[in-house]
Scaffold this motif. Structure first.
Motif, short mmCIF file in Angstrom:
data_model
loop_
_atom_site.label_atom_id
_atom_site.label_comp_id
_atom_site.label_asym_id
_atom_site.label_seq_id
_atom_site.Cartn_x
_atom_site.Cartn_y
_atom_site.Cartn_z
N LEU A 88 0.83 -1.20 0.00
CA LEU A 88 0.00 0.00 0.00
C LEU A 88 0.87 1.26 0.00
O LEU A 88 0.64 2.18 -0.79
N VAL A 89 1.87 1.30 0.88
CA VAL A 89 2.75 2.47 0.94
C VAL A 89 3.51 2.63 -0.38
O VAL A 89 3.63 3.74 -0.91
N ALA A 90 3.98 1.51 -0.94
CA ALA A 90 4.71 1.58 -2.22
C ALA A 90 3.80 2.10 -3.33
O ALA A 90 4.22 2.95 -4.13
N GLU A 99 12.00 0.28 -0.16
CA GLU A 99 11.97 1.62 0.41
C GLU A 99 10.72 1.82 1.27
O GLU A 99 10.76 2.44 2.33
N ALA A 100 9.59 1.27 0.82
CA ALA A 100 8.35 1.35 1.60
C ALA A 100 8.51 0.62 2.93
O ALA A 100 8.07 1.10 3.98
N ARG A 101 9.17 -0.54 2.90
CA ARG A 101 9.39 -1.33 4.13
C ARG A 101 10.27 -0.55 5.10
O ARG A 101 9.98 -0.49 6.30
N ARG A 102 11.34 0.08 4.59
CA ARG A 102 12.22 0.88 5.46
C ARG A 102 11.45 2.03 6.10
O ARG A 102 11.61 2.32 7.29
N ALA A 103 10.62 2.69 5.32
CA ALA A 103 9.83 3.81 5.85
C ALA A 103 8.86 3.33 6.93
O ALA A 103 8.69 3.98 7.96
N LEU A 104 8.24 2.17 6.69
CA LEU A 104 7.32 1.62 7.70
C LEU A 104 8.08 1.25 8.98
O LEU A 104 7.57 1.44 10.09
N ILE A 115 4.12 7.17 4.70
CA ILE A 115 3.86 7.90 3.46
C ILE A 115 4.37 9.33 3.57
O ILE A 115 5.03 9.85 2.67
N MET A 116 4.10 9.98 4.70
CA MET A 116 4.57 11.35 4.90
C MET A 116 6.10 11.41 4.90
O MET A 116 6.69 12.34 4.35
N LEU A 117 6.74 10.44 5.50
CA LEU A 117 8.20 10.39 5.55
C LEU A 117 8.78 10.30 4.13
O LEU A 117 9.72 11.03 3.79
N ILE A 118 8.19 9.45 3.30
CA ILE A 118 8.65 9.31 1.92
C ILE A 118 8.42 10.62 1.15
O ILE A 118 9.31 11.08 0.42
N GLU A 119 7.27 11.23 1.33
CA GLU A 119 6.97 12.49 0.64
C GLU A 119 7.93 13.59 1.09
O GLU A 119 8.39 14.39 0.27
N GLU A 120 8.24 13.65 2.39
CA GLU A 120 9.18 14.66 2.89
C GLU A 120 10.55 14.46 2.26
O GLU A 120 11.22 15.42 1.88
#
Length: 128
Positions: A88-90, A99-104, A115-120
């Motif tokens: 979902l995040v990806a 990258e989605a897994r690392r952010a989670l 999601i906010m972390l990736i967008e930032e």
């Protein structure tokens, strides 16, 4: 090494006047004793017998080939997100599954925060 016999132990306890005890042998690779000072004693190749006494008390008798001392290890926390969350995040951010897994992981499983972390990060990279 001397072997525990649960039946012999039960007979000895009965001779001492302790009746209605449940004696069970435990198969273990190691037994860890966490001390209050932050250390652990690791009993390697132990033989252990658990004795359940009337009234709920429990006694354990242990013999080991050796004892090792080490700093207490913190239990690893289980991941608080699923592979579905990763997908979902990806999908929402257009990043790889890794990258989605690392952010989670950084967001401790919080999908919106990931999601906010990736967008930032994306905005910061574009601004550079």
């Amino acid at each position: 090494m001397f072997r525990f016999s649960p039946s012999d132990l039960k007979k000895q306890l009965k001779r001492l006047g302790l009746k209605n005890v449940d004696v069970e042998a435990i198969e273990a690779e190691e037994i860890i004793v966490r001390q209050r000072d932050g250390k652990e004693l690791v009993l390697v190749a132990p033989q252990a017998v658990v004795v359940k006494m009337p009234g709920g008390a429990i006694m354990m008798q242990v013999m080991a080939q050796r004892v090792e001392e080490r700093e207490a290890q913190k239990p690893e926390e289980a991941l608080s997100f699923s592979e579905e969350d990763v997908r979902l995040v990806a999908e929402q951010t257009g990043v790889s599954l890794e990258e989605a897994r690392r952010a989670l992981e950084e967001a401790e499983g919080d999908i919106a925060a990931a999601i906010m972390l990736i967008e930032e990060r994306r905005r910061a990279a574009e601004g550079s």
